[in-house]
Design a protein around this motif. Structure first.
Motif, mmCIF file in Angstrom:
data_model
loop_
_atom_site.group_PDB
_atom_site.id
_atom_site.type_symbol
_atom_site.label_atom_id
_atom_site.label_comp_id
_atom_site.label_asym_id
_atom_site.label_seq_id
_atom_site.Cartn_x
_atom_site.Cartn_y
_atom_site.Cartn_z
ATOM 1 N N PHE A 1 0.855 -1.180 0.000
ATOM 2 C CA PHE A 1 0.000 0.000 0.000
ATOM 3 C C PHE A 1 0.897 1.239 0.000
ATOM 4 N N VAL A 2 0.701 2.103 -0.995
ATOM 5 C CA VAL A 2 1.551 3.280 -1.144
ATOM 6 C C VAL A 2 0.776 4.574 -0.911
ATOM 7 N N GLY A 3 -0.433 4.670 -1.434
ATOM 8 C CA GLY A 3 -1.186 5.915 -1.294
ATOM 9 C C GLY A 3 -2.628 5.725 -1.731
ATOM 10 N N LEU A 4 -3.356 6.848 -1.814
ATOM 11 C CA LEU A 4 -4.757 6.800 -2.225
ATOM 12 C C LEU A 4 -5.139 8.105 -2.895
ATOM 13 N N THR A 5 -6.204 8.036 -3.657
ATOM 14 C CA THR A 5 -6.704 9.227 -4.331
ATOM 15 C C THR A 5 -7.601 10.007 -3.372
ATOM 16 N N GLU A 6 -7.911 11.253 -3.752
ATOM 17 C CA GLU A 6 -8.760 12.095 -2.909
ATOM 18 C C GLU A 6 -10.207 11.618 -2.976
ATOM 19 N N GLY A 7 -10.936 11.879 -1.901
ATOM 20 C CA GLY A 7 -12.355 11.524 -1.841
ATOM 21 C C GLY A 7 -12.872 11.744 -0.446
ATOM 22 N N THR A 8 -14.152 12.125 -0.342
ATOM 23 C CA THR A 8 -14.722 12.406 0.977
ATOM 24 C C THR A 8 -15.042 11.125 1.737
ATOM 25 N N THR A 9 -15.238 10.044 1.033
ATOM 26 C CA THR A 9 -15.503 8.755 1.672
ATOM 27 C C THR A 9 -14.509 7.722 1.137
ATOM 28 N N THR A 10 -14.346 6.644 1.889
ATOM 29 C CA THR A 10 -13.416 5.598 1.436
ATOM 30 C C THR A 10 -13.909 4.941 0.145
ATOM 31 N N ALA A 11 -15.227 4.859 -0.040
ATOM 32 C CA ALA A 11 -15.760 4.216 -1.246
ATOM 33 C C ALA A 11 -15.474 5.035 -2.499
ATOM 34 N N SER A 12 -15.336 6.356 -2.341
ATOM 35 C CA SER A 12 -15.076 7.213 -3.509
ATOM 36 C C SER A 12 -13.591 7.326 -3.827
ATOM 37 N N ARG A 13 -12.740 6.739 -3.015
ATOM 38 C CA ARG A 13 -11.296 6.799 -3.227
ATOM 39 C C ARG A 13 -10.796 5.555 -3.963
ATOM 40 N N LYS A 14 -9.583 5.659 -4.425
ATOM 41 C CA LYS A 14 -8.884 4.509 -5.001
ATOM 42 C C LYS A 14 -7.624 4.259 -4.184
ATOM 43 N N GLN A 15 -7.368 3.004 -3.886
ATOM 44 C CA GLN A 15 -6.120 2.636 -3.226
ATOM 45 C C GLN A 15 -5.053 2.425 -4.290
ATOM 46 N N PHE A 16 -3.823 2.761 -3.972
ATOM 47 C CA PHE A 16 -2.732 2.592 -4.915
ATOM 48 C C PHE A 16 -1.653 1.729 -4.267
ATOM 49 N N MET A 17 -1.168 0.741 -5.005
ATOM 50 C CA MET A 17 -0.132 -0.146 -4.467
ATOM 51 C C MET A 17 0.989 -0.346 -5.475
ATOM 52 N N PHE A 18 2.163 -0.662 -4.957
ATOM 53 C CA PHE A 18 3.277 -1.139 -5.770
ATOM 54 C C PHE A 18 3.176 -2.659 -5.875
ATOM 55 N N LEU A 19 3.429 -3.184 -7.062
ATOM 56 C CA LEU A 19 3.451 -4.636 -7.239
ATOM 57 C C LEU A 19 4.730 -5.204 -6.632
ATOM 58 N N SER A 20 4.655 -6.423 -6.148
ATOM 59 C CA SER A 20 5.802 -7.033 -5.472
ATOM 60 C C SER A 20 7.004 -7.197 -6.404
ATOM 61 N N ASP A 21 6.763 -7.475 -7.692
ATOM 62 C CA ASP A 21 7.910 -7.640 -8.593
ATOM 63 C C ASP A 21 8.618 -6.309 -8.840
ATOM 64 N N TYR A 22 7.879 -5.192 -8.724
ATOM 65 C CA TYR A 22 8.505 -3.883 -8.853
ATOM 66 C C TYR A 22 9.386 -3.589 -7.635
ATOM 67 N N ILE A 23 8.902 -3.911 -6.454
ATOM 68 C CA ILE A 23 9.709 -3.734 -5.245
ATOM 69 C C ILE A 23 10.989 -4.564 -5.346
ATOM 70 N N ASP A 24 10.846 -5.782 -5.825
ATOM 71 C CA ASP A 24 12.010 -6.647 -6.003
ATOM 72 C C ASP A 24 12.989 -6.029 -7.007
ATOM 73 N N ARG A 25 12.438 -5.406 -8.055
ATOM 74 C CA ARG A 25 13.284 -4.816 -9.092
ATOM 75 C C ARG A 25 14.100 -3.633 -8.574
ATOM 76 N N ILE A 26 13.458 -2.727 -7.812
ATOM 77 C CA ILE A 26 14.198 -1.544 -7.360
ATOM 78 C C ILE A 26 15.235 -1.922 -6.294
ATOM 79 N N LEU A 27 14.972 -2.957 -5.511
ATOM 80 C CA LEU A 27 16.001 -3.393 -4.560
ATOM 81 C C LEU A 27 17.177 -4.021 -5.307
ATOM 82 N N ARG A 28 16.866 -4.772 -6.355
ATOM 83 C CA ARG A 28 17.935 -5.385 -7.142
ATOM 84 C C ARG A 28 18.796 -4.322 -7.817
ATOM 85 N N GLN A 29 18.163 -3.227 -8.249
ATOM 86 C CA GLN A 29 18.924 -2.125 -8.840
ATOM 87 C C GLN A 29 19.858 -1.488 -7.812
#
Length: 315
Positions: A274-302
């Protein structure tokens, strides 16, 4: 009398001599004949007709149905949500830092991903562990209670942002538990899982946005929800591969959830951060944003030259 016997003897000798002189070729043997009864013609014709009829019936038969495939073993059943929650009480952490300079609290989430006590969280949260005057604790349970201290073992550069947002492109970090008062558990990290649009993931974190400071400090509870992946997105210059995903807003779409994890529902392994979320007055109107696990693995490998699991095993 003697004369008569002499004559008879002479005749017998002569007959015997004559018999012995007959050539074998002159001996006639009786002729032996073997007669094979002939089958009447109508019976042979009937047999031919029967054979032809049988041949035509065989040709008219439908082709044999293909043999059914061998039975396949049933797919492994999905991990039960009750098992996930019980494990999360010992493996998901609430990060609580107090900034003495600003007299303020910073709250977030994280997850233990290795039996040695390595914690995956956000880079923007891990930064507080190295700030002078900041006091950071790891808490777990529901409500969350202090149980451990930790230190940073990996914190990539946080300066480069995603587009026009304030989210760092490498907003991930690893902490190492250094002191603890209670036993803990962990969720395995899965670097090779391909998240699909429409897939439902388990979400685990400590949202505190709608809690008062007093309740957040004393009664922050672990929240376990389901998040549906709506869209895969890219966050860096590599536009061919997705590095992140938006998920439908749920109860966890709050501040404080940052650093929490998303689990694949089949085996309960970590596949997103879990990285962040979009704006919204309620949780249902927001979007959650996440990094994929293979991306996390990639930046650590770099950064480190090895993948995440190898890094944890040998650090």
């Amino acid at each position: 009398m003697k004369i008569i016997l002499a004559l008879v003897s002479i005749f017998l000798l002569a007959g015997a001599f004559f018999f012995l002189r007959i050539p074998a070729s002159e001996i006639e043997l009786p002729e032996i004949k073997f007669e094979i009864p002939e089958r009447p013609e109508p019976e042979i014709e009937n047999l031919k007709k029967e054979l032809k009829s049988i041949s035509e019936e065989i040709k008219a038969l439908p082709p044999p149905a293909p043999s059914p495939p061998p039975p396949q073993p049933p797919p492994p059943s999905a991990i039960k949500s009750s098992e996930v929650y019980e494990k999360a009480l010992k493996a998901v952490v609430n990060i609580l830092c107090f900034d003495n300079k600003k007299s303020s609290y910073i709250l977030g989430s994280g997850a233990i991903i290795h039996p040695k006590g390595y914690v995956l969280t956000n880079g923007h949260l891990a930064e507080h562990f190295q700030e002078p005057g900041a006091d950071c604790q790891l808490r777990k349970g529901s409500p969350a209670k202090n149980f451990a201290k930790a230190k940073i073992i990996w914190l990539p550069d946080q300066s480069q942002k995603i587009g026009t947002t304030e989210i760092p492109q490498k907003d991930a970090a690893l902490l190492k538990i250094t002191e603890f008062t209670q036993e803990f558990d962990y969720f395995e990290f899965e670097p090779d899982y391909n998240v699909r649009e429409g897939e439902v993931l388990y979400s685990l974190n400590y949202p505190t946005e709608f809690l008062s400071p007093e309740i957040a400090l004393k009664d922050a509870n672990l929240v376990f929800t389901l998040g549906a992946v709506e869209k895969l997105v890219t966050v860096d210059e590599n536009t061919q591969d997705a590095e992140g995903a938006y998920l439908k807003g749920e109860l966890s779409a709050q501040h404080g959830s940052s650093g929490g994890v998303f689990l694949e529902a089949q085996n309960g392994k970590v596949v997103g951060l879990f990285v962040g979320l979009t704006e919204g007055t309620t949780t249902a109107s927001r979007k959650q944003f996440m990094f994929l696990s293979d991306y996390i693995d990639r930046i650590l490998r770099q950064d480190k030259g090895v993948d995440l699991l190898e890094f944890l095993e040998n650090f």
